[in-house]
Write a protein that holds these residues in place. Structure first.
Motif, short mmCIF file in Angstrom:
data_model
loop_
_atom_site.label_atom_id
_atom_site.label_comp_id
_atom_site.label_asym_id
_atom_site.label_seq_id
_atom_site.Cartn_x
_atom_site.Cartn_y
_atom_site.Cartn_z
N GLU A 47 4.80 1.36 0.49
CA GLU A 47 5.65 1.86 -0.57
C GLU A 47 5.68 3.38 -0.55
O GLU A 47 4.70 4.02 -0.18
CB GLU A 47 5.14 1.36 -1.92
CG GLU A 47 5.23 -0.15 -2.03
CD GLU A 47 4.72 -0.66 -3.36
OE1 GLU A 47 3.80 -0.05 -3.94
OE2 GLU A 47 5.26 -1.70 -3.81
N GLU A 48 6.79 3.93 -0.96
CA GLU A 48 6.97 5.37 -1.01
C GLU A 48 5.95 6.01 -1.95
O GLU A 48 5.69 5.49 -3.04
CB GLU A 48 8.40 5.68 -1.47
CG GLU A 48 8.82 7.10 -1.24
CD GLU A 48 10.30 7.29 -1.50
OE1 GLU A 48 10.65 8.41 -1.90
OE2 GLU A 48 11.09 6.35 -1.33
N ALA A 49 5.37 7.12 -1.51
CA ALA A 49 4.38 7.83 -2.35
C ALA A 49 5.07 8.40 -3.59
O ALA A 49 6.19 8.88 -3.52
CB ALA A 49 3.73 8.94 -1.56
N LYS B 201 1.80 6.54 9.07
CA LYS B 201 2.15 7.95 8.86
C LYS B 201 3.41 8.29 9.65
O LYS B 201 3.51 8.03 10.85
CB LYS B 201 1.00 8.85 9.30
CG LYS B 201 1.24 10.30 9.02
CD LYS B 201 0.05 11.16 9.38
CE LYS B 201 0.33 12.61 9.04
NZ LYS B 201 -0.79 13.47 9.37
N GLY B 202 4.37 8.87 8.96
CA GLY B 202 5.63 9.25 9.61
C GLY B 202 6.61 8.10 9.75
O GLY B 202 7.72 8.29 10.26
N LYS B 203 6.25 6.91 9.29
CA LYS B 203 7.15 5.75 9.35
C LYS B 203 7.88 5.63 8.02
O LYS B 203 7.42 6.09 6.99
CB LYS B 203 6.36 4.47 9.62
CG LYS B 203 5.51 4.52 10.87
CD LYS B 203 6.36 4.51 12.09
CE LYS B 203 5.48 4.54 13.34
NZ LYS B 203 6.19 4.95 14.51
N PHE B 204 9.04 4.98 8.07
CA PHE B 204 9.80 4.76 6.84
C PHE B 204 9.08 3.72 5.98
O PHE B 204 8.58 2.73 6.50
CB PHE B 204 11.22 4.27 7.16
CG PHE B 204 12.08 5.33 7.76
CD1 PHE B 204 12.56 6.37 6.97
CD2 PHE B 204 12.42 5.30 9.10
CE1 PHE B 204 13.36 7.37 7.52
CE2 PHE B 204 13.21 6.29 9.66
CZ PHE B 204 13.68 7.32 8.87
N PHE C 124 0.85 -1.18 0.00
CA PHE C 124 0.00 0.00 0.00
C PHE C 124 0.89 1.24 0.00
O PHE C 124 2.05 1.18 0.38
CB PHE C 124 -0.98 0.01 1.18
CG PHE C 124 -0.33 -0.02 2.54
CD1 PHE C 124 -0.06 1.15 3.22
CD2 PHE C 124 0.02 -1.23 3.13
CE1 PHE C 124 0.53 1.13 4.47
CE2 PHE C 124 0.62 -1.25 4.38
CZ PHE C 124 0.87 -0.08 5.06
N SER C 125 0.32 2.35 -0.45
CA SER C 125 1.08 3.57 -0.63
C SER C 125 1.23 4.36 0.67
O SER C 125 0.34 4.35 1.53
CB SER C 125 0.41 4.46 -1.67
OG SER C 125 1.06 5.70 -1.76
N GLU C 126 2.33 5.04 0.78
CA GLU C 126 2.60 5.93 1.90
C GLU C 126 1.56 7.05 1.95
O GLU C 126 1.28 7.61 3.01
CB GLU C 126 4.01 6.50 1.73
CG GLU C 126 4.50 7.34 2.87
CD GLU C 126 5.93 7.83 2.62
OE1 GLU C 126 6.56 8.24 3.61
OE2 GLU C 126 6.41 7.80 1.47
#
Length: 129
Positions: free
Chosen positions: A126-128, A95-98, A38-40
């Motif tokens: 995954e990174e947005a 939220k706020g996690k790597f 899932f997306s950031e």
């Protein structure tokens, strides 16, 4: 001699009543849930674990603790009758996690024969883009 016989009978009766006590027993449909990827940009994910009281006494969940503050469990507070089902909903907030793979545990403490059960949620944020 009569005292020994009397004490022996009392021990047998006590052991018989202890073994006949009713106990709750919790059985989960599954103990691990995978959110997948899932997306950031959509970091909050929820899942529900369903369990059944397969014992013969009411089941009470005393506590549900997550291994991290980013994971929050909520559970059925009322006693679960024998044969009935209950749920534990787990919300993961990335939220706020790597970004990357994670695996979090939730420890469930009950009055069941097996007093402690661990549930797991995992996934890959995954990174947005």
């Amino acid at each position: 001699m009569k005292k020994i016989l009397f004490i022996s009978m009392m021990l047998i009766l006590c052991l018989g009543s202890i073994s006949a006590q009713k106990v709750a027993e919790i059985k989960f449909d599954k103990q691990t849930y995978n959110f997948g990827k899932f997306s950031e940009s959509n970091p909050v994910q929820k899942c529900t674990f369903t369990f059944t009281n397969v014992g013969n006494a009411p089941l009470v969940i005393n506590q549900a603790m997550a291994s991290c503050g980013c994971t929050v469990p909520s559970y059925t507070k009322a006693p679960i009758a024998p044969g009935a089902k209950g749920t534990i909903t787990v919300t993961y907030n990335g939220k706020g996690k790597f970004p990357g793979h994670f695996k979090k545990s939730i420890t469930i403490k009950t009055n069941a024969k097996t007093e402690m059960v661990r549930l797991y949620v995992e996934g890959t944020m995954e990174e947005a883009k």
